[in-house]
Scaffold this active site. Structure first.
Site, short mmCIF file in Angstrom:
data_model
loop_
_atom_site.label_atom_id
_atom_site.label_comp_id
_atom_site.label_asym_id
_atom_site.label_seq_id
_atom_site.Cartn_x
_atom_site.Cartn_y
_atom_site.Cartn_z
N TRP A 90 0.84 -1.20 0.00
CA TRP A 90 0.00 0.00 0.00
C TRP A 90 0.87 1.25 0.00
CZ3 TRP A 90 -4.85 -0.69 3.62
CH2 TRP A 90 -5.50 -1.88 3.27
N ASN A 153 -11.97 14.39 -0.92
CA ASN A 153 -11.98 15.55 -1.82
C ASN A 153 -11.54 15.18 -3.23
OD1 ASN A 153 -12.90 17.38 0.07
ND2 ASN A 153 -10.85 18.04 0.68
N LYS A 160 -9.53 18.83 -8.09
CA LYS A 160 -8.54 18.34 -7.13
C LYS A 160 -7.93 17.02 -7.60
CE LYS A 160 -10.28 20.61 -2.92
NZ LYS A 160 -11.34 21.43 -3.49
N ASN A 189 -7.84 -0.07 -2.69
CA ASN A 189 -8.19 -1.25 -1.92
C ASN A 189 -9.62 -1.10 -1.40
OD1 ASN A 189 -7.69 -3.66 -0.06
ND2 ASN A 189 -8.18 -2.06 1.43
N GLU A 190 -10.45 -2.07 -1.70
CA GLU A 190 -11.81 -2.20 -1.17
C GLU A 190 -12.63 -0.91 -1.19
OE1 GLU A 190 -11.66 -4.32 2.54
OE2 GLU A 190 -10.60 -6.02 1.65
N HIS A 301 -16.95 -15.93 7.48
CA HIS A 301 -17.71 -15.36 8.59
C HIS A 301 -17.90 -16.46 9.62
CE1 HIS A 301 -18.51 -11.80 6.19
NE2 HIS A 301 -18.85 -12.59 5.20
N GLU A 331 -6.66 -11.21 -1.12
CA GLU A 331 -6.49 -11.32 0.33
C GLU A 331 -7.25 -12.55 0.82
OE1 GLU A 331 -7.62 -7.98 2.68
OE2 GLU A 331 -6.53 -6.51 1.46
N TRP A 360 -2.77 -12.87 3.64
CA TRP A 360 -2.81 -11.68 4.51
C TRP A 360 -2.34 -12.06 5.91
CZ3 TRP A 360 -3.81 -6.65 3.54
CH2 TRP A 360 -4.04 -5.81 4.63
#
Length: 426
Positions: A90, A153, A160, A189-190, A301, A331, A360
Site C-alpha cells: 500500500w 476531496n 482536485k 483497496n476495497e 464469517h 487477500e 494476509w
C-alpha cells in the site's frame, strides 16, 4: 525493406512486452509463458508512512515495524526463499503522508522531499534481483480515519483529482514505467467500504443489490455504544470516475504495467462486476481507464465462507461477469479460512482457474486488532505448496525470471529453505 523493418519493429515490441507481466485472456504471461502469482500482502510497515518524505530509511526503534526498508526487503527475501513470486504493497492510503496537499486540498507534488520515486525504484530493484513482482496499491477505501477528507476531496472534486493526476500520479507512472519488478498498479483497496448503498435507474450506478452484504461499512462510526453514520459514503458514479481517470493516466505514461482494483468480496467482483469496462468508461469518459485484471478478497464469517466465495465455488468460471480477464484472490487467510488450511487455499486457487493468490498479512501485528492475519510462518508454508508448479494448461509457472527471457519453471535442483520470521505475534 519497409515491410521487413515494420515486421522487425513489431517483433521487437512483442519481445519487450514479454519482459513485463501481461495478460492473455484469463491468465497472466511473462517471458512467453503462462504464470501464476503466488505471494502475500505486506500492505504496510507503518500504515501510510513507508515511502517518500524520508520515511523509507527512517528508523524508529519504538515502533512495531522499526525500519520500512529492512521490513520490505525481508519480506521479498522470504517470498523468494519460500518459492513465491509477488508482493502487494500500500502506498498513499488516504493521503496522510503522500502525496503533498495544499490547504485547498489540491496536490502539489509526490512527497515533501521528492524521494518517493527513488524509494520505490529502490524497492523494485531489490525485488527484481530476487524475481519478485511488486503491486502498488494507491488508495484505501476500507477505512475512514482523520485524514480521509483528503482522499474524499479527490473523489468528489475533479479539479482536485486532476492536480493529483498531474503532479503525483503521472510522475510516478513515468518514473516507474521501465521497472520490470513492478507487476501493476491498484487504484484502490476495497472501495466498497466507502460506497453509498442506494438504487439508481442506471445499472452502472445502482448499488441497492449490495444491501445486507456488508458493503458501505467504512462510513459508520463504531467507537460508541451505537454505530452512527459519518456521511462520508460515496456514490458509485464518483468511485468509478475516480478509478477511470487514474487508470487512464497511468496507461498514458506507463503502457508496460497492469491496473486493477481490490474488492472486499465476491459481491464487488464475482457475483456482479462493479468495475466493468463499460461502466468505468461511462462514468469517467476515458476509453483506456479500465482494469486489466480482477481481484477478490475473501474471508470466512465465523467458520464458514459464503456460498459464492472463491474457495467454495467449483472454479473461477462460475463468475461469468469476470470471464474476460485474469482473477486474483488478493487477500485471504487460514485464520479466517472457513476451516481450510493455508496450503489447501493456495492449492485451490492454483487448480481452480484463478490467476494468483496473496495471503494476509506478512507483518502479523496483533496489536492492531486485525483478527484476519496469519502468522508469517503460516503464510510462507502456503507459498511452499506451489513453489514448483508449472501447469501451462492450468495455473501456470510460479518460478518466474525478471532478469532474462526464460522463466525457471523447467529447471531442476533449486533448493528452497523454510524461513520462520520473529516479528511480534509470530
Amino acid at each position: 525493406m519497409l515491410r521487413f523493418a515494420v515486421l522487425l519493429s513489431v517483433l521487437s515490441s512483442a519481445a519487450l512486452a514479454q519482459h513485463y507481466l501481461s495478460t492473455d485472456g484469463q491468465h497472466f504471461k511473462l517471458n512467453g509463458q503462462r504464470v501464476f502469482l503466488s505471494g502475500l500482502n505486506m500492505a504496510w510497515c507503518r500504515y501510510g508512512y513507508d515511502f517518500g518524505g524520508g520515511a523509507y530509511d527512517y528508523v524508529s526503534l519504538g515502533d512495531f515495524c522499526p525500519h520500512p526498508r529492512a521490513a520490505y526487503e525481508r519480506a521479498i527475501r522470504d517470498i523468494r526463499i519460500n518459492g513465491g513470486n509477488s508482493l502487494r504493497v500500500w502506498l498513499h492510503v488516504d493521503g496522510r503522508h503522500t502525496p503533498v496537499f495544499s490547504s485547498w486540498g489540491s496536490v502539489t507534488q509526490t512527497d515533501s522531499t521528492n524521494q518517493l520515486i527513488t524509494d520505490l525504484k529502490s524497492l523494485l530493484a531489490y525485488a527484481q534481483a530476487r524475481n519478485v513482482l511488486v503491486f502498488l496499491v494507491l488508495w484505501n477505501g476500507a477505512h475512514h480515519d482523520d485524514t480521509w477528507e483528503r482522499l474524499q476531496n479527490l473523489i468528489w472534486d475533479d479539479l482536485k483529482l486532476n492536480t493529483y493526476v498531474e503532479h503525483a500520479l503521472k510522475p510516478l507512472a513515468e518514473g516507474l514505467k521501465n521497472q520490470r519488478a513492478l507487476g501493476g498498479w491498484e487504484i484502490m483497496n476495497e472501495p466498497e467500504g466507502s460506497l453509498k448503498i442506494e438504487p439508481d435507474t442506471d445499472p452502472c450506478y445502482d448499488t441497492s443489490f449490495l444491501q445486507g452484504t456488508g458493503a458501505g461499512w467504512a462510513h459508520w462510526d463504531t467507537s460508541g455504544p451505537v454505530p452512527i453514520p459519518t456521511w462520508t459514503d460515496v456514490p458509485r458514479q464518483r468511485v468509478l470516475r475516480f478509478i477511470n481517470r487514474q487508470a487512464a493516466a497511468i496507461k498514458e505514461k506507463d503502457p508496460n504495467h497492469l491496473v486493477t482494483v481490490g474488492s472486499w468480496s465476491e459481491y464487488g467482483q464475482g457475483v456482479r462486476n462493479l468495475y466493468s469496462d463499460q461502466c468505468l468508461q461511462q462514468a469517467g469518459g476515458f476509453a483506456t481507464g479500465v482494469l486489466d485484471f480482477y481481484q477478490i478478497h475473501t474471508y470466512a464469517h465465523g467458520e464458514t465462507y459464503d456460498s459464492q466465495a472463491p474457495f467454495v465455488v467449483s472454479d473461477a468460471s462460475v463468475y461469468t461477469a469476470l470471464n474476460d480477464k485474469p482473477v486474483v484472490i488478493g487477500e485471504f487467510s487460514q485464520t479466517k479460512g472457513g476451516r481450510m488450511s493455508i496450503t489447501e487455499q493456495f492449492e485451490r486457487a492454483y487448480s481452480r482457474g484463478y490467476a494468483g493468490a496473496w495471503s494476509w498479512h506478512y507483518l502479523a501485528d496483533t496489536t492492531t486488532g486485525d483478527d484476519a492475519t496469519d502468522t508469517t510462518y503460516t503464510q510462507l508454508t502456503g507459498l511452499r505448496k506451489l513453489r514448483n508448479k508449472n501447469d501451462q494448461t492450468g495455473g501456470g509457472c510460479v518460478r518466474i525470471n525478471l532478469n532474462g527471457s526464460t522463466n525457471y519453471c523447467e529447471k531442476k535442483g533449486f533448493c528452497y529453505v523454510a524461513v520462520r520470521e520473529t516479528w511480534p505475534g509470530n
